[in-house]
Write a protein that holds these residues in place. Sequence first.
Motif, mmCIF file in Angstrom:
data_model
loop_
_atom_site.group_PDB
_atom_site.id
_atom_site.type_symbol
_atom_site.label_atom_id
_atom_site.label_comp_id
_atom_site.label_asym_id
_atom_site.label_seq_id
_atom_site.Cartn_x
_atom_site.Cartn_y
_atom_site.Cartn_z
ATOM 1 N N TYR A 98 -9.164 7.460 54.960
ATOM 2 C CA TYR A 98 -8.596 8.341 55.981
ATOM 3 C C TYR A 98 -7.652 7.447 56.676
ATOM 4 C CZ TYR A 98 -12.540 11.547 54.872
ATOM 5 O OH TYR A 98 -13.570 12.104 54.587
ATOM 6 N N GLY A 99 -6.705 8.102 57.376
ATOM 7 C CA GLY A 99 -5.699 7.469 58.469
ATOM 8 C C GLY A 99 -5.582 8.435 59.533
ATOM 9 N N TYR A 100 -5.380 7.770 60.614
ATOM 10 C CA TYR A 100 -5.259 8.359 62.089
ATOM 11 C C TYR A 100 -4.604 7.621 62.988
ATOM 12 C CZ TYR A 100 -9.116 5.315 64.017
ATOM 13 O OH TYR A 100 -9.871 4.071 64.392
ATOM 14 N N TYR A 101 -4.053 8.045 64.044
ATOM 15 C CA TYR A 101 -3.215 7.508 65.050
ATOM 16 C C TYR A 101 -4.226 7.186 66.125
ATOM 17 C CZ TYR A 101 0.527 9.597 62.553
ATOM 18 O OH TYR A 101 1.565 9.854 61.593
ATOM 19 N N SER A 102 -3.980 5.954 67.017
ATOM 20 C CA SER A 102 -4.660 5.800 68.160
ATOM 21 C C SER A 102 -4.817 6.814 69.354
ATOM 22 C CB SER A 102 -4.159 4.456 68.705
ATOM 23 O OG SER A 102 -3.917 3.423 67.687
ATOM 24 N N ARG A 103 -3.717 7.542 69.248
ATOM 25 C CA ARG A 103 -3.663 8.584 70.384
ATOM 26 C C ARG A 103 -4.841 9.554 70.447
ATOM 27 N NH1 ARG A 103 1.047 9.590 67.753
ATOM 28 N NH2 ARG A 103 1.142 11.577 66.728
ATOM 29 N N SER A 104 -5.152 9.908 68.916
ATOM 30 C CA SER A 104 -6.195 10.969 68.778
ATOM 31 C C SER A 104 -7.243 10.259 67.723
ATOM 32 C CB SER A 104 -5.703 12.280 68.308
ATOM 33 O OG SER A 104 -4.784 11.789 67.162
ATOM 34 N N PRO A 105 -8.110 9.335 68.303
ATOM 35 C CA PRO A 105 -8.860 8.582 66.998
ATOM 36 C C PRO A 105 -10.085 9.484 66.372
ATOM 37 C CG PRO A 105 -9.548 8.134 69.428
ATOM 38 C CD PRO A 105 -8.403 8.780 69.490
ATOM 39 N N HIS A 106 -10.068 10.761 66.873
ATOM 40 C CA HIS A 106 -11.185 11.569 66.328
ATOM 41 C C HIS A 106 -10.562 12.534 65.539
ATOM 42 C CE1 HIS A 106 -13.448 9.871 69.782
ATOM 43 N NE2 HIS A 106 -14.345 9.840 68.809
ATOM 44 N N VAL A 107 -9.278 12.672 65.052
ATOM 45 C CA VAL A 107 -8.369 13.480 64.417
ATOM 46 C C VAL A 107 -7.796 12.865 63.210
ATOM 47 C CG1 VAL A 107 -6.696 15.345 64.429
ATOM 48 C CG2 VAL A 107 -7.924 14.919 66.380
ATOM 49 N N TRP A 108 -8.367 13.079 62.138
ATOM 50 C CA TRP A 108 -8.110 12.227 60.956
ATOM 51 C C TRP A 108 -7.301 13.138 59.869
ATOM 52 C CZ3 TRP A 108 -13.348 9.293 59.129
ATOM 53 C CH2 TRP A 108 -13.741 8.637 60.307
ATOM 54 N N SER A 109 -6.785 12.082 58.756
ATOM 55 C CA SER A 109 -6.171 12.920 57.843
ATOM 56 C C SER A 109 -7.083 13.431 56.906
ATOM 57 C CB SER A 109 -5.189 11.930 57.085
ATOM 58 O OG SER A 109 -6.179 10.907 56.306
ATOM 59 N N TYR A 110 -6.430 14.137 55.841
ATOM 60 C CA TYR A 110 -7.207 14.683 54.690
ATOM 61 C C TYR A 110 -7.806 13.553 54.116
ATOM 62 C CZ TYR A 110 -5.762 19.349 54.731
ATOM 63 O OH TYR A 110 -5.427 20.881 55.115
ATOM 64 N N PRO A 111 -8.907 13.287 53.331
ATOM 65 C CA PRO A 111 -9.380 12.332 52.653
ATOM 66 C C PRO A 111 -8.452 12.053 51.182
ATOM 67 C CG PRO A 111 -10.800 14.392 52.018
ATOM 68 C CD PRO A 111 -9.807 14.804 53.207
ATOM 69 N N SER A 112 -8.661 10.742 51.144
ATOM 70 C CA SER A 112 -7.899 10.363 49.847
ATOM 71 C C SER A 112 -8.709 10.761 48.566
ATOM 72 C CB SER A 112 -7.774 8.774 49.607
ATOM 73 O OG SER A 112 -9.128 8.420 49.427
ATOM 74 N N ASP A 113 -8.012 10.867 47.358
ATOM 75 C CA ASP A 113 -8.610 11.359 46.332
ATOM 76 C C ASP A 113 -10.025 10.178 45.968
ATOM 77 O OD1 ASP A 113 -7.170 13.435 45.500
ATOM 78 O OD2 ASP A 113 -5.831 12.127 44.318
ATOM 79 N N PRO A 114 -11.082 10.766 45.638
ATOM 80 C CA PRO A 114 -12.188 9.571 45.440
ATOM 81 C C PRO A 114 -11.726 8.523 44.566
ATOM 82 C CG PRO A 114 -12.530 11.698 44.170
ATOM 83 C CD PRO A 114 -11.552 11.981 45.103
ATOM 84 N N LEU A 115 -12.226 7.440 44.643
ATOM 85 C CA LEU A 115 -12.193 6.232 43.848
ATOM 86 C C LEU A 115 -13.421 5.679 43.491
ATOM 87 C CD1 LEU A 115 -10.422 4.061 42.305
ATOM 88 C CD2 LEU A 115 -10.508 2.749 44.480
ATOM 89 N N GLU A 116 -13.802 5.870 42.133
ATOM 90 C CA GLU A 116 -15.323 5.128 41.769
ATOM 91 C C GLU A 116 -14.909 3.782 41.165
ATOM 92 O OE1 GLU A 116 -19.242 6.254 39.117
ATOM 93 O OE2 GLU A 116 -17.496 7.592 39.146
ATOM 94 N N LEU A 117 -15.708 3.011 41.346
ATOM 95 C CA LEU A 117 -15.724 1.444 40.909
ATOM 96 C C LEU A 117 -16.618 1.607 39.861
ATOM 97 C CD1 LEU A 117 -15.643 -0.505 44.117
ATOM 98 C CD2 LEU A 117 -13.882 0.049 42.760
ATOM 99 N N LEU A 118 -16.259 1.106 38.651
ATOM 100 C CA LEU A 118 -17.008 0.922 37.629
ATOM 101 C C LEU A 118 -17.713 -0.699 37.321
ATOM 102 C CD1 LEU A 118 -14.847 2.982 34.825
ATOM 103 C CD2 LEU A 118 -16.747 3.801 36.570
ATOM 104 N N VAL A 119 -18.962 -0.789 37.190
ATOM 105 C CA VAL A 119 -19.409 -2.306 37.236
ATOM 106 C C VAL A 119 -19.984 -2.212 35.672
ATOM 107 C CG1 VAL A 119 -21.286 -3.547 38.185
ATOM 108 C CG2 VAL A 119 -20.775 -1.465 39.429
ATOM 109 N N SER A 120 -19.089 -3.547 35.404
ATOM 110 C CA SER A 120 -19.234 -3.960 34.149
ATOM 111 C C SER A 120 -20.435 -4.985 34.047
ATOM 112 C CB SER A 120 -17.797 -4.479 33.330
ATOM 113 O OG SER A 120 -17.437 -5.555 34.116
ATOM 114 N N GLY A 121 -21.155 -5.107 32.841
ATOM 115 C CA GLY A 121 -22.062 -6.017 32.444
ATOM 116 C C GLY A 121 -21.638 -7.166 31.600
#
Length: 509
Positions: free
Chosen positions: A225-248
């Motif tokens: 999320y992103g936000y401005y310092s003047r309103s730290p409790h008011v955030w943007s919409y969330p980004s699309d989810p990003l899943e990390l894939l763990v390779s073995g």
Amino acid sequence: MALPCLSSCPVGTEVPPSAQSGPEEGDAMTSTLTALLYLGLSVGPRTRVHAGTLPKPTIRAEPGTSIPWWTPVTIWCQGSLEAQEYRLHKGGHPGPWDTQKPLESTDKVNFSFIHMTEDYAGRYHCDYLSPTNWSEPSDPLELVMTGFHGKPSLSALPSPVVASGGYVNLQCASWMTFDRFVLMKEGERQPSSTLDSQQAPSGQFQALFPVGPVTPSLRWTFRCYGYYSRSPHVWSYPSDPLELLVSGVSRKPSLLTQKGPVVTSGQNLTLQCRSDVRYNRFVLSKDGARDPPWRLGRQPQAGLSGADFALGPVRPSHGGWYTCYGGHSLSSEWSAPSDPLDILVAGQLPYTPSLSVQPGPTVTSGENVTLRCQSLSHVDTFHLSKEGAAGPPLRLRSKARAGQHQAEFSVHPVTSAHRGTYRCYGSSNTSPHLLSQPSDPLELRVSGTADTVSPPQNKSAPGSASDPRDYTVENVIRMGVAAFILLVLGILLLEARHSQTRTPEAASS
């Protein structure tokens, strides 16, 4: 001045005359002290009860602390069964924000907001009133409203596929001038990290969050999320989810394309991931891609497990390095990566190189051959591609010579395996996966004894220099027929001569 002891004086202690009293006076003083103790006016344990602190309450929000705009949220305050009243305080607001009285036999109350708006976003704490006094305040609760600004993007650098135990940087970026970015991990109530934004050379505002070490025992899904310092409790919409894939370390699959790694715009592109291990799911990843990897279930073919990833008509954005992974549905760990496959998109640069061969297009097996790719335009790298070859093109750095850019691909010694049709391309360092127009095709023909043991590769006319068939048996037959004919002719000549010798003898007789 020392106070006289009133009772239980140590042995040998002299009682002053003024402290001595008769039985009546002693009984009266004892009654007075008892009354004082009964009323709780002494400086003993009762004083400590009044001055003691009550347990501070706990505060939480459901369904969480990051609430989308216009959705309901409930704040719970839990204190003591002796609590008579609860107060909810909001930072920056004078006096209590709200008060609630608990139901009987409960130690908590809730404060419900039907619709979350920016007015409800902020820092909260609560306290409660006991029969004696107010408790100390709870720990603060940061209640955030999301969905007030446009969403940022979230990507993994260099790739969302990370080796077990490895690290990765997650880049949260936006064209909006956010002052700070927040990274949230799925399943956790508190932010994983909060960073100040930095302006990138592209003009975007971004933050890089280091993540790791990653392990296959957990799911690694993030939003930012992103936000401005003047309103730290008011955030943007969330980004699309990003899943990390763990390779073995399980056996890697192979990645290929039927039409070769050099493709043209508009051509349908399908990448095939194959393995002799019975994986039942596959994933395809592109280096540097902001989009999450493509996922597919198993599509078994001829005893192999695999998946075909249809990428559709080729666009310039399809150029790049690809890898694929296999996995089992009961495990969150993926296999080792396949060998990388470089997809090159031809026809994207506005020039056409030329291709020539020395000593010529028809050579004998064992000779040394040089294929020269040239261009009057600036070229950083030349690529030499053989028609029908599944492997990557040969690459050489360009060299400037006599006003041209060129590269010489040496083949020595040449064999029948080098027979085929070649083309060359140019590329630049700024876009290494985008190629120029192809050169005119050049066919290399290889002849010689080395070819007689090679399988036929084309349908050349019998007896031509490129005909690979073996004529040994046919030649032996021809020689045998010729010898037979010569033998017959010899017999006929001897017979004729013998006949001429017998003719004079018959005449004389």
